[in-house]
Design an enzyme around this catalytic site. Structure first.
Site, PDB file in Angstrom:
ATOM      1  N   ASP A   1       0.731  -1.145   0.059  1.00  0.00           N
ATOM      2  CA  ASP A   1      -0.134   0.057  -0.088  1.00  0.00           C
ATOM      3  C   ASP A   1       0.738   1.284  -0.066  1.00  0.00           C
ATOM      4  OD1 ASP A   1      -2.038  -2.018   0.051  1.00  0.00           O
ATOM      5  OD2 ASP A   1      -2.931  -1.377   1.934  1.00  0.00           O
TER       6      ASP A   1
ATOM      7  N   LYS B   1      -6.372  -4.946  -3.322  1.00  0.00           N
ATOM      8  CA  LYS B   1      -7.190  -5.335  -2.064  1.00  0.00           C
ATOM      9  C   LYS B   1      -8.307  -4.617  -1.435  1.00  0.00           C
ATOM     10  CE  LYS B   1      -3.658  -4.341   1.334  1.00  0.00           C
ATOM     11  NZ  LYS B   1      -4.278  -3.523   2.094  1.00  0.00           N
TER      12      LYS B   1
ATOM     13  N   CYS C   1      -2.082  -2.367   7.923  1.00  0.00           N
ATOM     14  CA  CYS C   1      -2.050  -3.403   6.673  1.00  0.00           C
ATOM     15  C   CYS C   1      -1.138  -4.045   7.015  1.00  0.00           C
ATOM     16  CB  CYS C   1      -2.291  -2.516   5.313  1.00  0.00           C
ATOM     17  SG  CYS C   1      -3.773  -1.941   5.316  1.00  0.00           S
TER      18      CYS C   1
HETATM   19  N1  TIU Z   1      -2.812   0.433   4.315  1.00  0.00           N
HETATM   20  C1  TIU Z   1      -3.340   0.556   5.619  1.00  0.00           C
HETATM   21  O1  TIU Z   1      -2.446   0.610   6.446  1.00  0.00           O
HETATM   22  N2  TIU Z   1      -4.421   1.199   5.480  1.00  0.00           N
HETATM   23  C2  TIU Z   1      -4.905   2.248   6.570  1.00  0.00           C
HETATM   24  O2  TIU Z   1      -6.030   2.514   6.458  1.00  0.00           O
HETATM   25  N3  TIU Z   1      -4.046   2.610   7.281  1.00  0.00           N
HETATM   26  C3  TIU Z   1      -4.066   3.483   8.395  1.00  0.00           C
HETATM   27  O3  TIU Z   1      -3.182   3.248   9.108  1.00  0.00           O
HETATM   28  N4  TIU Z   1      -5.230   4.236   8.642  1.00  0.00           N
END
Ligand code: TIU
Length: 238
Positions: A33, A138, A171
């Protein structure tokens, strides 16, 4: 990847709680991500009220790891969190959470927030996937949930994962837990993961390697880079 890369065999990486052994031929680098929506202004992370500049420290060390992984012939997998434009794959609970001014599906400065195909959803330029690298979209926090990541890894004979990306306690952690339960060995590179909450990063990282490596192993990226650089030269192709 060339066959000679993997012929160099396994490497030992100093790590917590003890050394991690990986063979580049059966290891995937997971880059989680690293999207504009989390690292740049005007995206989902900022909309949640976070200081997105806290994630910038990850980019340089992770770039080095991505290049080294490619050179070693490792599979590189990038993930992106996001949803279909009609949001049909987004649980109403996730949509409503936070009562956000700029929430999932809303139009922001980088397009619709956390929606596939929008500028904010894409991976930052510094870590753009190379041609042929796997990109897994995802809908959830974990990279295994509602994706084809597991068959993709199994079809390639992957048994170990080097896990990087953002955010550490969301994540990255969810994915490491999912991977652990599926029998993959995970090495988490602490300087290649980041959080909007430094204290959550610290504790999240410690949780992985505690209790004899309850979820996996932890090392700094330098340990992996040094181990890969010290590999004996692969035999010349016959
Ligand atoms: N990729 C991921 O960690 N999604 C989130 O929403 N992370 C946050 O820390 N908000």
């Amino acid at each position: 990847m060339t066959p000679s890369d993997s012929a160099a065999g396994p490497v030992n990486i100093p790590a917590e709680p003890y050394e991690f052994v990986l063979d580049p031929a059966t290891t995937a680098l997971l880059v989680i991500d690293m999207q504009r929506d989390f690292l740049e202004e005007g995206g989902f992370g900022a909309g949640l009220g976070n200081d997105v500049s806290l994630l910038a420290r990850v980019v340089e060390p992770l770039s080095r790891v991505v290049y080294a992984a490619r050179a070693a012939g490792m599979t590189v997998v990038h993930t992106r969190e996001g949803h279909r434009p009609d949001l049909a794959d987004c649980p109403p609970t996730k949509l409503a959470r936070g009562r956000l001014e700029l929430g999932i599906g809303d139009m922001g400065p980088r397009g619709r927030v956390l929606v596939r195909g929008e500028e904010g959803h894409d991976i930052i330029d510094e870590l753009a996937p190379a041609p042929g690298e796997i990109v897994v979209d995802k809908p959830g926090k974990g990279a295994f949930y509602a994706t084809d990541l597991e068959p993709v890894l199994r079809n390639r004979g992957i048994v170990s994962l080097v896990v990087t990306g953002v955010t550490t306690e969301v994540c990255v952690h969810t994915t490491v837990r999912e991977a652990n339960d599926r029998g993959f060995e995970c090495l988490v590179l602490e300087d290649c993961c980041g959080s909007y909450f430094p204290e959550f990063h610290e504790v999240g990282i410690r949780m992985i390697a505690a209790q004899g490596g309850i979820f996996g192993w932890v090392a700094a990226s330098g340990a992996l880079l040094a181990a890969l650089a010290a590999r004996p030269a692969a035999p010349a192709p016959s």
